[in-house]
Design a protein around this motif. Structure first.
Motif, PDB file in Angstrom:
ATOM      1  N   MET A   1       0.816  -1.197   0.000  1.00 17.59           N
ATOM      2  CA  MET A   1       0.000   0.000   0.000  1.00 17.59           C
ATOM      3  C   MET A   1       0.859   1.261   0.000  1.00 17.59           C
ATOM      4  N   THR A   2       1.921   1.249   0.760  1.00 22.79           N
ATOM      5  CA  THR A   2       2.789   2.423   0.829  1.00 22.79           C
ATOM      6  C   THR A   2       3.348   2.776  -0.540  1.00 22.79           C
ATOM      7  N   ASN A   3       3.704   1.776  -1.343  1.00 23.74           N
ATOM      8  CA  ASN A   3       4.227   2.061  -2.670  1.00 23.74           C
ATOM      9  C   ASN A   3       3.223   2.824  -3.518  1.00 23.74           C
ATOM     10  N   MET A   4       1.936   2.482  -3.410  1.00 21.62           N
ATOM     11  CA  MET A   4       0.910   3.204  -4.153  1.00 21.62           C
ATOM     12  C   MET A   4       0.818   4.647  -3.689  1.00 21.62           C
ATOM     13  N   VAL A   5       0.906   4.868  -2.381  1.00 21.98           N
ATOM     14  CA  VAL A   5       0.873   6.222  -1.837  1.00 21.98           C
ATOM     15  C   VAL A   5       2.077   7.006  -2.332  1.00 21.98           C
ATOM     16  N   GLU A   6       3.246   6.390  -2.292  1.00 21.48           N
ATOM     17  CA  GLU A   6       4.467   7.053  -2.744  1.00 21.48           C
ATOM     18  C   GLU A   6       4.395   7.370  -4.233  1.00 21.48           C
ATOM     19  N   GLU A   7       3.885   6.424  -5.039  1.00 18.71           N
ATOM     20  CA  GLU A   7       3.761   6.664  -6.473  1.00 18.71           C
ATOM     21  C   GLU A   7       2.808   7.817  -6.737  1.00 18.71           C
ATOM     22  N   HIS A   8       1.684   7.836  -6.039  1.00 19.64           N
ATOM     23  CA  HIS A   8       0.713   8.923  -6.200  1.00 19.64           C
ATOM     24  C   HIS A   8       1.349  10.255  -5.806  1.00 19.64           C
ATOM     25  N   ALA A   9       2.032  10.284  -4.694  1.00 17.67           N
ATOM     26  CA  ALA A   9       2.682  11.516  -4.238  1.00 17.67           C
ATOM     27  C   ALA A   9       3.729  11.972  -5.249  1.00 17.67           C
ATOM     28  N   ASN A  10       4.500  11.031  -5.780  1.00 18.41           N
ATOM     29  CA  ASN A  10       5.511  11.392  -6.778  1.00 18.41           C
ATOM     30  C   ASN A  10       4.878  11.973  -8.032  1.00 18.41           C
ATOM     31  N   GLU A  11       3.772  11.385  -8.483  1.00 20.06           N
ATOM     32  CA  GLU A  11       3.072  11.902  -9.658  1.00 20.06           C
ATOM     33  C   GLU A  11       2.564  13.314  -9.410  1.00 20.06           C
ATOM     34  N   MET A  12       1.974  13.537  -8.235  1.00 21.75           N
ATOM     35  CA  MET A  12       1.458  14.865  -7.909  1.00 21.75           C
ATOM     36  C   MET A  12       2.592  15.882  -7.785  1.00 21.75           C
ATOM     37  N   GLU A  13       3.700  15.472  -7.186  1.00 27.53           N
ATOM     38  CA  GLU A  13       4.853  16.366  -7.075  1.00 27.53           C
ATOM     39  C   GLU A  13       5.359  16.765  -8.452  1.00 27.53           C
ATOM     40  N   GLU A  14       5.384  15.816  -9.379  1.00 25.57           N
ATOM     41  CA  GLU A  14       5.822  16.118 -10.741  1.00 25.57           C
ATOM     42  C   GLU A  14       4.862  17.102 -11.412  1.00 25.57           C
ATOM     43  N   MET A  15       3.558  16.898 -11.219  1.00 26.75           N
ATOM     44  CA  MET A  15       2.576  17.796 -11.805  1.00 26.75           C
ATOM     45  C   MET A  15       2.722  19.201 -11.237  1.00 26.75           C
ATOM     46  N   ILE A  16       2.888  19.293  -9.929  1.00 21.94           N
ATOM     47  CA  ILE A  16       3.061  20.610  -9.317  1.00 21.94           C
ATOM     48  C   ILE A  16       4.324  21.279  -9.839  1.00 21.94           C
ATOM     49  N   SER A  17       5.410  20.522  -9.952  1.00 18.42           N
ATOM     50  CA  SER A  17       6.657  21.138 -10.413  1.00 18.42           C
ATOM     51  C   SER A  17       6.544  21.610 -11.862  1.00 18.42           C
ATOM     52  N   ARG A  18       5.698  20.960 -12.661  1.00 19.42           N
ATOM     53  CA  ARG A  18       5.473  21.444 -14.030  1.00 19.42           C
ATOM     54  C   ARG A  18       4.676  22.743 -14.004  1.00 19.42           C
ATOM     55  N   MET A  19       3.696  22.835 -13.109  1.00 22.98           N
ATOM     56  CA  MET A  19       2.846  24.026 -13.051  1.00 22.98           C
ATOM     57  C   MET A  19       3.513  25.174 -12.299  1.00 22.98           C
ATOM     58  N   ASN A  20       4.341  24.809 -11.299  1.00 25.59           N
ATOM     59  CA  ASN A  20       5.041  25.823 -10.505  1.00 25.59           C
ATOM     60  C   ASN A  20       6.343  25.219  -9.988  1.00 25.59           C
ATOM     61  N   PRO A  21       7.425  25.408 -10.738  1.00 24.61           N
ATOM     62  CA  PRO A  21       8.714  24.837 -10.319  1.00 24.61           C
ATOM     63  C   PRO A  21       9.199  25.347  -8.959  1.00 24.61           C
ATOM     64  N   LYS A  22       8.654  26.442  -8.483  1.00 24.45           N
ATOM     65  CA  LYS A  22       9.068  27.005  -7.199  1.00 24.45           C
ATOM     66  C   LYS A  22       8.199  26.532  -6.030  1.00 24.45           C
ATOM     67  N   ALA A  23       7.191  25.694  -6.311  1.00 24.27           N
ATOM     68  CA  ALA A  23       6.300  25.217  -5.253  1.00 24.27           C
ATOM     69  C   ALA A  23       7.105  24.468  -4.199  1.00 24.27           C
ATOM     70  N   LEU A  24       6.827  24.757  -2.944  1.00 22.60           N
ATOM     71  CA  LEU A  24       7.515  24.109  -1.835  1.00 22.60           C
ATOM     72  C   LEU A  24       6.711  22.900  -1.366  1.00 22.60           C
ATOM     73  N   LEU A  25       7.412  21.871  -0.917  1.00 22.17           N
ATOM     74  CA  LEU A  25       6.781  20.658  -0.415  1.00 22.17           C
ATOM     75  C   LEU A  25       7.195  20.456   1.033  1.00 22.17           C
ATOM     76  N   ALA A  26       6.326  19.828   1.808  1.00 25.96           N
ATOM     77  CA  ALA A  26       6.593  19.590   3.221  1.00 25.96           C
ATOM     78  C   ALA A  26       7.339  18.270   3.389  1.00 25.96           C
ATOM     79  N   ASP A  27       8.485  18.315   4.026  1.00 24.31           N
ATOM     80  CA  ASP A  27       9.297  17.119   4.249  1.00 24.31           C
ATOM     81  C   ASP A  27       8.606  16.141   5.191  1.00 24.31           C
ATOM     82  N   GLY A  28       8.651  14.856   4.838  1.00 28.90           N
ATOM     83  CA  GLY A  28       8.163  13.807   5.714  1.00 28.90           C
ATOM     84  C   GLY A  28       6.651  13.681   5.804  1.00 28.90           C
ATOM     85  N   LEU A  29       5.925  14.393   4.951  1.00 28.44           N
ATOM     86  CA  LEU A  29       4.468  14.362   5.031  1.00 28.44           C
ATOM     87  C   LEU A  29       3.821  13.836   3.760  1.00 28.44           C
ATOM     88  N   ASP A  30       4.515  12.981   3.024  1.00 25.93           N
ATOM     89  CA  ASP A  30       3.983  12.449   1.764  1.00 25.93           C
ATOM     90  C   ASP A  30       2.625  11.776   1.941  1.00 25.93           C
TER      91      ASP A  30
END
Length: 100
Positions: A1-30
């Motif tokens: 289950m954790t792998n699915m959560v991590e994959e989803h978080a990684n996909e969303m992080e990539e989308m955010i970085s495309r829309m706003n490369p300066k967007a900040l993310l919170a460490d340890g809260l994936d």
């Protein structure tokens, strides 16, 4: 289950970085990462679920509910560092005893 959560978080992080490369993310809260917020006249930013953050902070009994709330309020919510700072969603389930 954790792998699915991590994959989803990684996909969303990539989308955010495309829309706003300066967007900040919170460490340890994936596990609390729920998506992004798009605003008119402002950058897209990461969005985290407040209730899930409280659960993460409580971990294996590391903090009580009250301690986790206080930590969140002062150290996470209070850590605004400009327009690219993440936002935090408080759902009705977190604050309303009105039931489901």
């Amino acid at each position: 289950m954790t792998n699915m959560v991590e994959e989803h978080a990684n996909e969303m992080e990539e989308m955010i970085s495309r829309m706003n490369p300066k967007a900040l993310l919170a460490d340890g809260l994936d596990d609390a990462f729920v998506g992004m917020i798009e605003r008119a006249n402002g950058p897209s930013v990461a969005c985290y679920d407040r209730g899930r953050i409280i659960e993460i902070l409580q971990g294996d009994g590391d903090m009580s509910f009250a301690e986790a709330q206080e930590y969140f309020d002062f150290n996470i919510l209070g850590a605004y560092v400009g327009d690219n700072t993440p936002v935090f969603l408080t759902s009705f389930d977190d604050v309303c005893p009105c039931g489901k």
